[in-house]
Design an enzyme around this catalytic site. Structure first.
Site, short mmCIF file in Angstrom:
data_model
loop_
_atom_site.label_atom_id
_atom_site.label_comp_id
_atom_site.label_asym_id
_atom_site.label_seq_id
_atom_site.Cartn_x
_atom_site.Cartn_y
_atom_site.Cartn_z
N SER A 95 25.22 37.88 41.45
CA SER A 95 26.05 37.86 40.43
C SER A 95 26.78 39.11 40.53
CB SER A 95 25.46 37.43 39.24
OG SER A 95 25.34 36.11 39.16
N ASP B 209 34.75 35.70 34.20
CA ASP B 209 33.39 36.31 34.02
C ASP B 209 33.43 37.89 34.78
OD1 ASP B 209 30.69 36.58 34.30
OD2 ASP B 209 30.22 34.95 35.72
N HIS C 67 28.22 38.02 32.69
CA HIS C 67 27.11 37.34 32.29
C HIS C 67 25.97 38.11 32.77
CE1 HIS C 67 26.92 35.58 36.39
NE2 HIS C 67 25.92 35.84 36.26
#
Length: 261
Positions: free
Chosen positions: A211, A111, A65
């Site tokens: 992230s 992810d 992402h």
């Protein structure tokens, strides 16, 4: 590559609309010793956006992402100290982005993404890959693991941390994480994910800005920071993309396949 999506996760993703934060701040973290994690990468679009892990002189592992990454900075401790850290830093452009073929942004499954650099890094004391040589056993519930990143240090902070931070998080049983009191199957925490958060009564979490950074158990890389709901909430722990055997094989095959490209 064929992807069999979890039916329950697919149905539930259509039934629930929930506010999630991709990546998180390091909650109750501490500044790491400068350059003690020489595989850490700071990823930029137009500004710093995510973290990543140098796993090969030409490859970064991060979260799928984390989109439109253009520049990778290695050997960074303090984001703003460009001049002071000039001798340690190496800057590379992203030649190719390869998200996991089974990444699902709604279900938040798989992810993971690989970034191929335009030029191999020079391995130094401050820039060194974290090798992925073996399949690491999934950490048991109660295991204490380490996360790191430049994410915000407070939920309401307007900017990321200037320096690299780290904290310890405790792995939470997947069934518990899927229970009504936790994520309540929205999204469904699959076998490609692990949950980790508070250590007893001590707040610990990751969120915006972290992230793509690592979660390490016994100093082995077991996953990548993926998502959470807000930050530092006890029953909404951070969720990490797990480096399963299948995912590790995908990493190795992708790197080998694009070796000459």
């Amino acid at each position: 590559m064929f992807c069999l999506r979890d039916f329950i996760g697919f149905i539930l993703s259509a039934l629930f609309l929930i506010k999630f934060s991709h990546g998180s701040e390091i909650i109750n973290g501490r500044e790491v010793k400068p350059h003690s994690l020489p595989y850490m990468a700071l990823l930029e679009s137009s500004t710093p956006l995510c973290g990543g892990i140098l796993i090969d002189p030409k490859w970064i592992l991060t979260a799928a992402h984390c989109k439109k990454i253009k520049t990778v900075l290695l050997g960074v401790h303090s984001i703003k100290e460009k001049k002071k850290e000039q001798q340690f830093r190496q800057i590379r452009k992203v030649k190719r982005s390869v998200p996991h073929p089974c990444y699902d942004s709604k279900e938040k499954n798989n992810d993971l993404m690989l970034l191929k650099l335009d030029k191999a890094v020079k391995q130094t004391k401050w820039v060194t890959p974290l090798k992925l040589n073996k399949v690491v056993k999934e950490p048991a519930a109660g295991s204490v693991c380490k996360v790191a990143g430049w994410g915000k240090t407070k939920m309401d902070a307007s900017t990321m941390s200037d320096v690299l931070m780290s904290t310890n998080v405790t792995v939470i049983d997947r069934m518990k994480c899927n229970s009504k009191d936790y994520y309540n199957l929205a999204p469904y925490i699959t076998r490609n994910m692990i949950c980790a958060g508070w250590n007893g009564k001590i707040k610990a979490d990751t969120c915006q800005g972290d992230s793509g950074g690592p979660i390490l158990c016994n100093e082995d890389l077991v996953g990548v920071t993926s998502f959470g709901r807000d930050c530092g909430i006890q029953n909404k722990p951070g969720v990490y993309a797990l480096l399963t055997e299948d995912n590790l094989n995908w990493v190795k095959k992708t790197m080998k396949k694009t070796l000459l490209q």
